[in-house]
Design an enzyme around this catalytic site. Structure first.
Site, PDB file in Angstrom:
ATOM      1  N   PRO A  11       0.760  -0.753   0.086  1.00  9.13           N
ATOM      2  CG  PRO A  11      -0.173  -0.975   2.269  1.00  9.13           C
ATOM      3  CD  PRO A  11       0.497  -1.906   1.267  1.00  9.13           C
ATOM      4  CG  ASN A  12      -0.519   4.240   0.995  1.00  5.60           C
ATOM      5  OD1 ASN A  12      -1.138   4.667   0.473  1.00  5.60           O
ATOM      6  ND2 ASN A  12      -0.300   3.943   2.215  1.00  5.60           N
ATOM      7  NE  ARG A  19       1.150  13.734  -1.323  1.00  7.99           N
ATOM      8  CZ  ARG A  19       0.012  13.094  -1.941  1.00  7.99           C
ATOM      9  NH1 ARG A  19      -0.002  11.954  -2.256  1.00  7.99           N
ATOM     10  NH2 ARG A  19      -1.108  13.652  -2.816  1.00  7.99           N
ATOM     11  CE1 TYR A  24       8.771   4.893   2.713  1.00 10.62           C
ATOM     12  CE2 TYR A  24       7.555   6.697   2.694  1.00 10.62           C
ATOM     13  CZ  TYR A  24       7.872   5.830   3.335  1.00 10.62           C
ATOM     14  OH  TYR A  24       7.312   4.891   4.936  1.00 10.62           O
ATOM     15  CG  ASN A  75       8.542  -1.999  -0.413  1.00 14.72           C
ATOM     16  OD1 ASN A  75       8.006  -2.156   1.308  1.00 14.72           O
ATOM     17  ND2 ASN A  75       9.357  -1.393  -0.881  1.00 14.72           N
ATOM     18  CB  ALA A  78       1.453  -0.383   6.006  1.00 15.75           C
ATOM     19  CG  HIS A  81       5.755  -2.738  10.247  1.00 12.93           C
ATOM     20  ND1 HIS A  81       7.210  -3.018   9.340  1.00 12.93           N
ATOM     21  CD2 HIS A  81       6.007  -1.368   9.125  1.00 12.93           C
ATOM     22  CE1 HIS A  81       8.300  -2.338   8.470  1.00 12.93           C
ATOM     23  NE2 HIS A  81       6.958  -1.036   8.416  1.00 12.93           N
ATOM     24  CG  ASP A  88      -0.108 -17.759   7.791  1.00 14.52           C
ATOM     25  OD1 ASP A  88       0.894 -18.219   8.644  1.00 14.52           O
ATOM     26  OD2 ASP A  88      -1.400 -17.150   8.141  1.00 14.52           O
ATOM     27  CD  GLU A  99      11.243  -8.243   4.790  1.00 15.58           C
ATOM     28  OE1 GLU A  99      11.212  -9.270   5.317  1.00 15.58           O
ATOM     29  OE2 GLU A  99      10.539  -7.008   5.459  1.00 15.58           O
ATOM     30  CG  HIS A 101      11.409  -2.899   3.946  1.00 18.53           C
ATOM     31  ND1 HIS A 101      10.137  -2.991   3.842  1.00 18.53           N
ATOM     32  CD2 HIS A 101      12.031  -4.178   4.639  1.00 18.53           C
ATOM     33  CE1 HIS A 101       9.625  -3.704   4.664  1.00 18.53           C
ATOM     34  NE2 HIS A 101      10.774  -4.515   4.741  1.00 18.53           N
ATOM     35  CG  LEU A 102      11.472   2.412  -1.366  1.00 18.24           C
ATOM     36  CD1 LEU A 102      10.859   2.985  -1.538  1.00 18.24           C
ATOM     37  CD2 LEU A 102      12.278   2.177  -2.507  1.00 18.24           C
ATOM     38  CB  SER A 103      13.078   3.706   4.788  1.00 20.13           C
ATOM     39  OG  SER A 103      11.949   2.966   4.875  1.00 20.13           O
ATOM     40  NE  ARG A 108      10.905   5.577   8.279  1.00 22.77           N
ATOM     41  CZ  ARG A 108       9.646   6.001   7.991  1.00 22.77           C
ATOM     42  NH1 ARG A 108       9.852   5.147   6.663  1.00 22.77           N
ATOM     43  NH2 ARG A 108       8.525   6.115   7.233  1.00 22.77           N
ATOM     44  NE  ARG A 112       7.590   3.588   9.890  1.00 23.63           N
ATOM     45  CZ  ARG A 112       6.395   3.721   9.264  1.00 23.63           C
ATOM     46  NH1 ARG A 112       6.278   2.747   8.481  1.00 23.63           N
ATOM     47  NH2 ARG A 112       5.810   5.050   9.586  1.00 23.63           N
TER      48      ARG A 112
END
Ligand code: CA2
Length: 142
Positions: A11-12, A19, A24, A75, A78, A81, A88, A99, A101-103, A108, A112
């Site tokens: 998501p997002n 933004r 990111y 990725n 959210a 977490h 599963d 896996e 993650h950009l950040s 953080r 997270r």
């Protein structure tokens, strides 16, 4: 026949580049998809790159990876977490799962720091921005 990698985004992430560039980066998701396709082609891989804001879509796509993909890069955003459902689904796969993650999620907020997904991951890349996706592709090389 070329090997197939499924790249899933949660998501997002469709908002990338519009933004929070300080967190990111400035790359758009479309730009990352194109960079992945170009890099994978050089390695003889084909890429199926997807994004959804819906947890169920990601679960369904992970299930469909059985027999249709040779590796998965994810990725989960959210859902990293929160989602036992994604964990599963991943645990059923018998292909490499990276896996991304950009950040750097460990630098953080506390919430997270924990990833449900990491339990099912072959490897985890975090904090290297869009390059993380390309490093994940490199990690899939024999
Ligand atoms: O660092 C990552 O790649 C994350 O998976 C990104 C998620 C976040 O919830 C994870 O903790 C770490 C958030 C993706 C949201 O992306 C946006 C991009 C631009 C503007 C707003 C959100």
């Amino acid at each position: 026949m070329s090997k197939r990698v499924l790249i899933l985004n949660g998501p997002n992430l469709n908002l990338l580049g519009t933004r929070q560039p300080e967190v990111y980066g400035r790359d758009t998701l479309d730009g990352i998809a194109k960079a992945c396709a170009a890099d994978a082609a050089k390695r003889g891989w084909s890429v199926d790159f997807r994004q959804s804001n819906m947890e169920g879509d990601l679960v369904t796509w992970i299930q469909q990876a059985r027999g249709t993909a040779d590796a998965l890069i994810i990725n989960p955003a959210a859902f990293t977490h929160t989602s036992v459902a994604i964990l599963d689904a991943l645990l059923v796969l018998d292909i490499p799962v990276i896996e991304v993650h950009l950040s750097n999620i460990h630098k953080r907020e506390e919430f997270r720091h924990h990833s449900f997904v990491s339990r099912a991951a072959t490897g985890v890349i975090a904090g290297l921005g869009a390059k993380g996706y390309l490093l994940a592709l490199a990690a899939l090389e024999d």
